[in-house]
Enzyme design. Sequence first.
Site, PDB file in Angstrom:
ATOM      1  N   GLY A 216      -0.761  -9.489  11.785  1.00  0.00           N
ATOM      2  CA  GLY A 216       0.096  -9.562  10.602  1.00  0.00           C
ATOM      3  C   GLY A 216      -0.439  -8.726   9.468  1.00  0.00           C
ATOM      4  CG  ASN A 217       1.866  -7.139   6.713  1.00  0.00           C
ATOM      5  OD1 ASN A 217       2.269  -7.737   5.725  1.00  0.00           O
ATOM      6  ND2 ASN A 217       2.679  -6.698   7.672  1.00  0.00           N
ATOM      7  NE  ARG A 218      -5.730  -8.163   2.958  1.00  0.00           N
ATOM      8  CZ  ARG A 218      -6.632  -9.143   2.999  1.00  0.00           C
ATOM      9  NH1 ARG A 218      -6.366 -10.319   2.474  1.00  0.00           N
ATOM     10  NH2 ARG A 218      -7.809  -8.919   3.547  1.00  0.00           N
TER      11      ARG A 218
END
Length: 430
Positions: A216-218
């Site tokens: 995922g990412n932030r």
Amino acid sequence: MLGVIRTGRKVVLGVSGGIAAYKACSLLRLFTESGYDVTVVPTAAALSFVGAPTWAALSGKPVSSDVWTHAHEVPHVRLGQHADLVIVAPATADLMARAAHGLADDLLTNVLLTARCPVVLAPAMHTEMWQNPATVANVATLRSRGVLVIDPVSGRLTGADTGPGRLPEPEHIFSVCNQLLSQVEADPQPGPLAGRRVVISAGGTREPLDPVRFLGNRSSGKQGYALAEVAVARGAQVTLVSANVTLPVPDGVRLELVQSAVELGEAVAKAAQDADVVVMAAAVADYRPAHYADVKMKKSFGLADGADGFDGSDADQSGPTIELVRNPDVLAELVRSRGSATSPVIVGFAAETGDGEHSVLDLAREKFVRKGCDVMVANEVGADKTFGQDTNTVHILQRGVDAVTRAGPASKASVAASVWDVVEDVLFSG
Ligand code: CTP
């Protein structure tokens, strides 16, 4: 006295094939002499009664009945979308039947399907046709959808017969149209995006590895949600394609929940089909694991167990290798499928950290050219920058405009307002 008139408003005068078509010439005159910008759209049958040169000379504009003439200007969509009023006089039984059933087999019916402005129909036909249950039902359908159908007047018809079915005098039709436009002006729509369909992707995609893990990412979705909130406040119909966001859903949006890049791409592409603007604010993963494990991966059953020498034991400090494959580039695909059309307006975001040689703006400019969208919003990102924060600082690039709009540091709502200001500029100049 025909009411207060504002000049420059765009009117489409549709004319369908009845003997009363000649009266539409007087109606056209009333509009043009009052400063309206009128485009005449006759049906093919109407041209058997009054020819195209008459309409062209009286309106000062080219005239066509089909969607193929001047196709590069996409008249079947543009005329309806940009009109302030569509009036069809005379409206025959056939035209109303086609309109009631949503047919789009000539330019006029296309205009009626794409119009977002008030639509007025002034029917004219023989009494039997007006009173036929089929016509009565079609008129009821059109009225139920908000179309203003002026009742025909009683009087002498084409032959010796008399009865309801006669086109009202042009002055009366003109006065009805004026009153309607004055009402719309007095009770304006809530904002500059009224009637516009907007699709916004927000959040960050998750690419599943197994039932409990993902890449995922932030991204928190805060900027995308702020864009949705401002668009609703400005009157837009908003579809929010939301990837893994835990924020309250803004009032008035249509929410589509997605997880992965592929799901997000499918949801955006579908919603974009009838959108005026698509904003790709989501952080979309460029890659996903090539293989999804149906059951939780164990240390002793590493992904690439054995393939890279990993034996899964506690003594083995090496890890599995995760093979990745490319995800579709949703933004680039939107631009590609739009082709040479100008709608929808497509907005990209450039999440950049900058590097030793290139600034965030340099990299965003390069990405803007590469992606081919209409607006690019560049923001500097990092572990504690932008992602998850309540404020943002952006550079907004607009195609064909050298100047860069800077917004922030400011709340994400304020940055969203600056983005919409630029998008509206593109929308209204297009
Ligand atoms: N985007 C997309 N599909 C992808 C990747 C990105 O639609 N698979 C969109 C993002 O929503 C954003 C824009 O493309 O509007 C730029 O995203 P960004 O992550 O900054 O750039 P990338 O295209 O991924 O390029 P790079 O990772 O090389 O910077």
